[in-house]
Scaffold this motif. Structure first.
Motif, PDB file in Angstrom:
ATOM      1  N   TYR A 253      19.458  10.181 -18.089  1.00 16.24           N
ATOM      2  CA  TYR A 253      17.458   9.387 -17.398  1.00 16.24           C
ATOM      3  C   TYR A 253      17.208   9.691 -19.312  1.00 16.24           C
ATOM      4  N   MET A 254      17.005  11.048 -19.346  1.00 16.98           N
ATOM      5  CA  MET A 254      16.654  10.136 -21.217  1.00 16.98           C
ATOM      6  C   MET A 254      17.388   9.528 -22.120  1.00 16.98           C
ATOM      7  N   GLU A 255      18.590   9.129 -21.529  1.00 17.94           N
ATOM      8  CA  GLU A 255      19.062   7.522 -22.509  1.00 17.94           C
ATOM      9  C   GLU A 255      18.547   6.507 -22.063  1.00 17.94           C
ATOM     10  N   MET A 256      18.796   6.342 -20.613  1.00 12.49           N
ATOM     11  CA  MET A 256      18.547   4.874 -20.159  1.00 12.49           C
ATOM     12  C   MET A 256      16.739   4.384 -20.260  1.00 12.49           C
ATOM     13  N   ARG A 257      16.325   5.820 -20.167  1.00 16.78           N
ATOM     14  CA  ARG A 257      14.409   5.353 -20.987  1.00 16.78           C
ATOM     15  C   ARG A 257      13.938   5.246 -21.308  1.00 16.78           C
ATOM     16  N   GLU A 258      14.605   4.605 -23.201  1.00 15.44           N
ATOM     17  CA  GLU A 258      14.572   4.063 -24.265  1.00 15.44           C
ATOM     18  C   GLU A 258      14.119   2.873 -23.720  1.00 15.44           C
ATOM     19  N   HIS A 259      15.494   2.149 -22.697  1.00 17.34           N
ATOM     20  CA  HIS A 259      15.157   0.505 -22.697  1.00 17.34           C
ATOM     21  C   HIS A 259      14.685  -0.237 -21.305  1.00 17.34           C
ATOM     22  N   MET A 260      14.447   0.510 -20.666  1.00 17.42           N
ATOM     23  CA  MET A 260      14.350   0.289 -19.194  1.00 17.42           C
ATOM     24  C   MET A 260      13.812   1.428 -18.670  1.00 17.42           C
ATOM     25  N   PRO A 261      12.366   1.173 -17.757  1.00 21.56           N
ATOM     26  CA  PRO A 261      11.613   1.857 -17.012  1.00 21.56           C
ATOM     27  C   PRO A 261      13.547   2.264 -15.681  1.00 21.56           C
TER      28      PRO A 261
ATOM     29  N   LYS B 152       1.200  -1.287   0.038  1.00 21.31           N
ATOM     30  CA  LYS B 152      -0.090   0.019   0.198  1.00 21.31           C
ATOM     31  C   LYS B 152       1.091   1.316   0.755  1.00 21.31           C
ATOM     32  N   ARG B 153       2.101   1.451   1.441  1.00 27.50           N
ATOM     33  CA  ARG B 153       2.311   2.420   1.096  1.00 27.50           C
ATOM     34  C   ARG B 153       3.760   2.827  -0.065  1.00 27.50           C
ATOM     35  N   ARG B 154       3.956   2.109  -1.063  1.00 27.19           N
ATOM     36  CA  ARG B 154       5.013   2.281  -2.124  1.00 27.19           C
ATOM     37  C   ARG B 154       4.338   2.078  -3.446  1.00 27.19           C
ATOM     38  N   GLY B 155       2.709   1.700  -3.608  1.00 29.23           N
ATOM     39  CA  GLY B 155       1.802   1.247  -4.658  1.00 29.23           C
ATOM     40  C   GLY B 155       2.284   0.505  -5.457  1.00 29.23           C
ATOM     41  N   PHE B 156       2.274  -0.819  -4.708  1.00 33.74           N
ATOM     42  CA  PHE B 156       2.082  -1.748  -5.692  1.00 33.74           C
ATOM     43  C   PHE B 156       0.647  -2.663  -5.544  1.00 33.74           C
ATOM     44  N   ILE B 157       0.134  -2.929  -4.572  1.00 30.33           N
ATOM     45  CA  ILE B 157      -1.390  -2.993  -4.544  1.00 30.33           C
ATOM     46  C   ILE B 157      -2.191  -2.623  -3.430  1.00 30.33           C
ATOM     47  N   PHE B 158      -3.362  -2.379  -3.704  1.00 30.81           N
ATOM     48  CA  PHE B 158      -4.378  -1.303  -2.956  1.00 30.81           C
ATOM     49  C   PHE B 158      -5.265  -2.281  -3.198  1.00 30.81           C
ATOM     50  N   PRO B 159      -6.251  -1.899  -1.986  1.00 31.91           N
ATOM     51  CA  PRO B 159      -7.364  -2.024  -1.640  1.00 31.91           C
ATOM     52  C   PRO B 159      -8.596  -2.271  -2.996  1.00 31.91           C
ATOM     53  N   ALA B 160      -8.985  -2.957  -3.667  1.00 34.10           N
ATOM     54  CA  ALA B 160     -10.275  -3.026  -5.065  1.00 34.10           C
ATOM     55  C   ALA B 160     -10.900  -1.079  -4.518  1.00 34.10           C
TER      56      ALA B 160
ATOM     57  N   TYR C 267      -3.838  -2.899  -9.044  1.00 26.03           N
ATOM     58  CA  TYR C 267      -2.555  -3.053  -8.677  1.00 26.03           C
ATOM     59  C   TYR C 267      -2.322  -1.078  -9.158  1.00 26.03           C
ATOM     60  N   GLY C 268      -0.881  -1.282  -8.727  1.00 26.23           N
ATOM     61  CA  GLY C 268      -0.702   0.384  -8.455  1.00 26.23           C
ATOM     62  C   GLY C 268       0.401   0.821  -9.368  1.00 26.23           C
ATOM     63  N   PRO C 269       1.194   1.461  -9.747  1.00 29.56           N
ATOM     64  CA  PRO C 269       2.858   2.118 -10.607  1.00 29.56           C
ATOM     65  C   PRO C 269       2.949   0.524 -10.640  1.00 29.56           C
ATOM     66  N   LEU C 270       4.504   1.058  -9.246  1.00 32.39           N
ATOM     67  CA  LEU C 270       4.915  -0.160  -9.328  1.00 32.39           C
ATOM     68  C   LEU C 270       4.382  -1.823  -9.325  1.00 32.39           C
ATOM     69  N   GLY C 271       3.161  -2.152  -8.972  1.00 31.80           N
ATOM     70  CA  GLY C 271       2.926  -3.350  -8.337  1.00 31.80           C
ATOM     71  C   GLY C 271       2.640  -3.828 -10.547  1.00 31.80           C
TER      72      GLY C 271
ATOM     73  N   GLN D  56      13.920   4.097  -3.027  1.00 31.25           N
ATOM     74  CA  GLN D  56      15.524   2.684  -3.894  1.00 31.25           C
ATOM     75  C   GLN D  56      15.066   1.233  -3.399  1.00 31.25           C
ATOM     76  N   ASP D  57      15.581   1.438  -1.978  1.00 32.99           N
ATOM     77  CA  ASP D  57      15.434   0.043  -2.092  1.00 32.99           C
ATOM     78  C   ASP D  57      14.395  -0.548  -0.913  1.00 32.99           C
ATOM     79  N   GLU D  58      13.411   0.180  -1.063  1.00 37.90           N
ATOM     80  CA  GLU D  58      12.197  -0.118  -0.780  1.00 37.90           C
ATOM     81  C   GLU D  58      11.472  -0.795  -2.159  1.00 37.90           C
ATOM     82  N   ILE D  59      11.375  -0.330  -2.969  1.00 37.29           N
ATOM     83  CA  ILE D  59      10.545  -1.127  -3.872  1.00 37.29           C
ATOM     84  C   ILE D  59      11.537  -1.768  -4.950  1.00 37.29           C
ATOM     85  N   GLY D  60      12.383  -1.949  -4.116  1.00 38.60           N
ATOM     86  CA  GLY D  60      13.625  -3.349  -5.057  1.00 38.60           C
ATOM     87  C   GLY D  60      14.631  -3.006  -6.373  1.00 38.60           C
TER      88      GLY D  60
END
Length: 504
Positions: free
Chosen positions: A430-438, A15-23, A36-40, A454-458
């Motif tokens: 950032y502009m270069e890398m985002r063409e290849h991966m999130p 919930k806290r980091r935006g993986f999964i919320f109650p519908a 499913y939130g943005p990271l989920g 970043q540790d908390e979202i893996g």
RNA sequence: GCGGGUGUAGUUCAAUGGUAGAACGUCAGCCUUCCAAGCUGAACAUGCCGGUUCGAUCCCGGUCACCCGCUCCA
């Protein structure tokens, strides 16, 4: 041996980091459904895409060493209701059930019989339809106040009017009036097609994705130039009226499956194919980061085999040691022998030939089916549980040790300070890398805080621009699990991260 | 579906029949430092509906959601 993380910690991180919320969270949620939130969503998509890659794009070699053909479909959630009659879902699992308030036991209405006194006096006694005569006599003697079985007539429970229920003594109790009125138990969620609701236009939300794989068998054989042995794969939502949604996203009413039905010649080496899939599928779970000690094969016994699998080489579940069941295991994927059940059923119900011709012998046969049926949403849960790692030596107190191949964000780009030209370098990278991966670009707040986030979202890699970057065009790359840093030239950052994303 | 428990900010927790607090997170500003996530400030909460009461987040009822045990889980 890692510690068992309480489910509530995993749920609150989600919930806290935006993986999964109650519908429909703001309305108090709805039992058995999750958003499913943005990271989920990133995480789930990553698992989904890797499955598709391993099953459809690069399936394993067959028993003869030749590459197998697996083709994909994406079918409608609602199908002709007859499909579910053929599969056994409509009639097999919608029997009215009733409960005993006293004993908490549950019965199928059509499996119970009632002994009703012929003079209409006293209580009526309810029995299982297969109750022994001895049992019936014993209970009559105890509860029938001097009457004998000759004074009773036997009727089936569905014939009993609801008004008489208060007079019924349940099969496992001595008190009258403890049975609830029968309620239809619907395994499948249903809806009505068109504006007017009625039995004529009742339709079902699919309870599994494989039904429409079987109904497309003929279309695919006719159009896709596949030859047996081959497979049809599908990823998609399924729906089931679970009696008790429980354990976060593990048992929910809407869930997502990744299924593959493998069609082969019944005379072929079924056991060989079965073992091939069984092992291949376990290897895949290992490849996305689940550990061997948390995975288990569970072989179904004859008693708990599904209706379609009573014969054949059996059924194995790949199980995961979810925290809510640990040290036990619960289902993640089923590798099942479906024999010729489904195609035969559909041939019967549709009157269409669901057979395949061996062009060497000109012989027609109903293909034999082996199924791999993985839970995508259960996979997400397993991955979350596996990744959650306590580490009191870092600011966040924990980190998500998910495999880089499934991490929602592959890297974060962090200028050490928001001045001295560092943000500009960071944005260019950032502009270069985002063409290849999130990737994340994060400039605010101090560096420790950003590493912790970043540790908390893996996120497996944090790339930091510091004063030295302007001198020699190098940055530091911090590895999530070890917190160790190494300096890498800006030109090599993308390659470095890409080189470390894959399973090794 | 049954029984038990719980419901206070985004998260984790306090408190109270009469103005609801903290920590962390979030946001803004400051600082410019490679991770005891620095400094200042700000926004944000009593699940929902009803009852009792002058007044309810607190007491009562219902409902919804979550947790535990059953049941269910082709």
């Amino acid at each position: 041996m890692s510690a068992i993380i309480p489910m509530k910690d995993i749920v609150s991180l989600c919930k806290r980091r935006g993986f999964i919320f109650p519908a429909s969270d703001i309305y108090g949620g709805v039992n058995g459904f999750w958003d499913y939130g943005p990271l989920g969503t990133e995480l789930k998509n990553n698992i989904r895409d890797l499955w598709w890659k391993s099953m459809v794009i690069t399936p394993p070699l067959g028993l003869d060493g030749a590459p197998l053909q697996i083709v994909g479909v994406d079918t409608a959630i609602i199908q002709n209701p007859t499909l579910w009659k053929a599969s056994g879902h409509v009639d097999g699992f919608s029997d009215p059930m009733l409960d005993c308030r006293e004993t908490k036991l549950r019965y199928r209405e059509d499996k119970l019989i009632v002994l009703k006194s012929k003079d209409g006096q006293g209580h009526a006694l309810v029995f299982h339809e297969d109750a022994e005569q001895d049992t019936i006599d014993a209970r009559l003697k105890k509860l029938a106040r001097g009457k004998s079985s000759a004074d009773f007539e036997t009727v089936s429970l569905p014939e009993i009017d609801l008004s008489e229920y208060s007079n019924l003594i349940g099969p496992d109790t001595k008190k009258a009036g403890t049975l609830t009125e029968p309620k239809e138990f619907n395994l499948m969620l249903h809806t009505y097609l068109g504006a007017a609701a009625g039995e004529d236009n009742k339709a079902y939300l699919r309870p599994e994705t494989c039904g429409s794989i079987f109904t497309n068998f003929k279309n695919i054989v006719d159009t896709s130039r596949v030859r047996i042995p081959f497979g049809i794969a599908q990823i998609g939502k399924s729906f089931r009226n679970e009696v008790t949604p429980r354990n976060f996203i593990f048992r929910s009413r809407e869930f997502e499956q990744m299924e593959m039905q493998f069609f082969c010649d019944p005379k072929d080496d079924i056991k060989g194919w079965f073992d091939l899939w069984k092992n291949y599928r376990k290897e895949w779970w290992l490849s996305i980061g689940l550990s061997d000690e948390n995975l288990n094969f569970h072989e179904h016994t004859q008693d708990d085999l599904a209706h379609y699998a009573k014969e054949g080489v059996g059924a194995y579940d790949i199980e995961y040691k979810y925290p809510f069941i640990a040290p036990g295991f619960d289902e993640l994927e089923g590798i099942h022998d479906r024999s010729q059940f489904d195609l035969s059923q559909h041939e019967k119900f549709s009157s269409k030939k669901m057979q395949y011709q061996n062009l060497q012998t000109n012989e027609w046969y109903t293909p034999y089916v082996l199924e791999t049926s993985a839970g995508l949403t259960r996979g997400v849960l397993a991955v979350l549980c596996e990744a959650y790692t306590i580490d009191e030596n870092r600011p966040s107190g924990m980190y998500m040790n998910c495999h880089p191949s499934i991490a929602p964000k592959k890297a974060a780009i962090l200028p050490l300070v928001a001045k001295d030209g560092q943000p500009e370098i960071a944005q260019k990278l950032y502009m270069e890398m985002r063409e290849h991966m999130p990737v994340d670009l994060d400039i605010k707040q101090n560096i420790g805080k950003r590493y912790a986030r970043q540790d908390e979202i893996g996120t497996p890699f944090c790339i930091t621009i510091d004063p030295q970057t302007r001198e020699d065009q190098t940055v530091t790359i911090r590895e999530r699990n070890t917190m160790a840093q190494k300096r890498v030239h800006l030109d090599q950052v993308l390659g470095y991260v890409q080189g470390n994303l894959k399973y090794s």
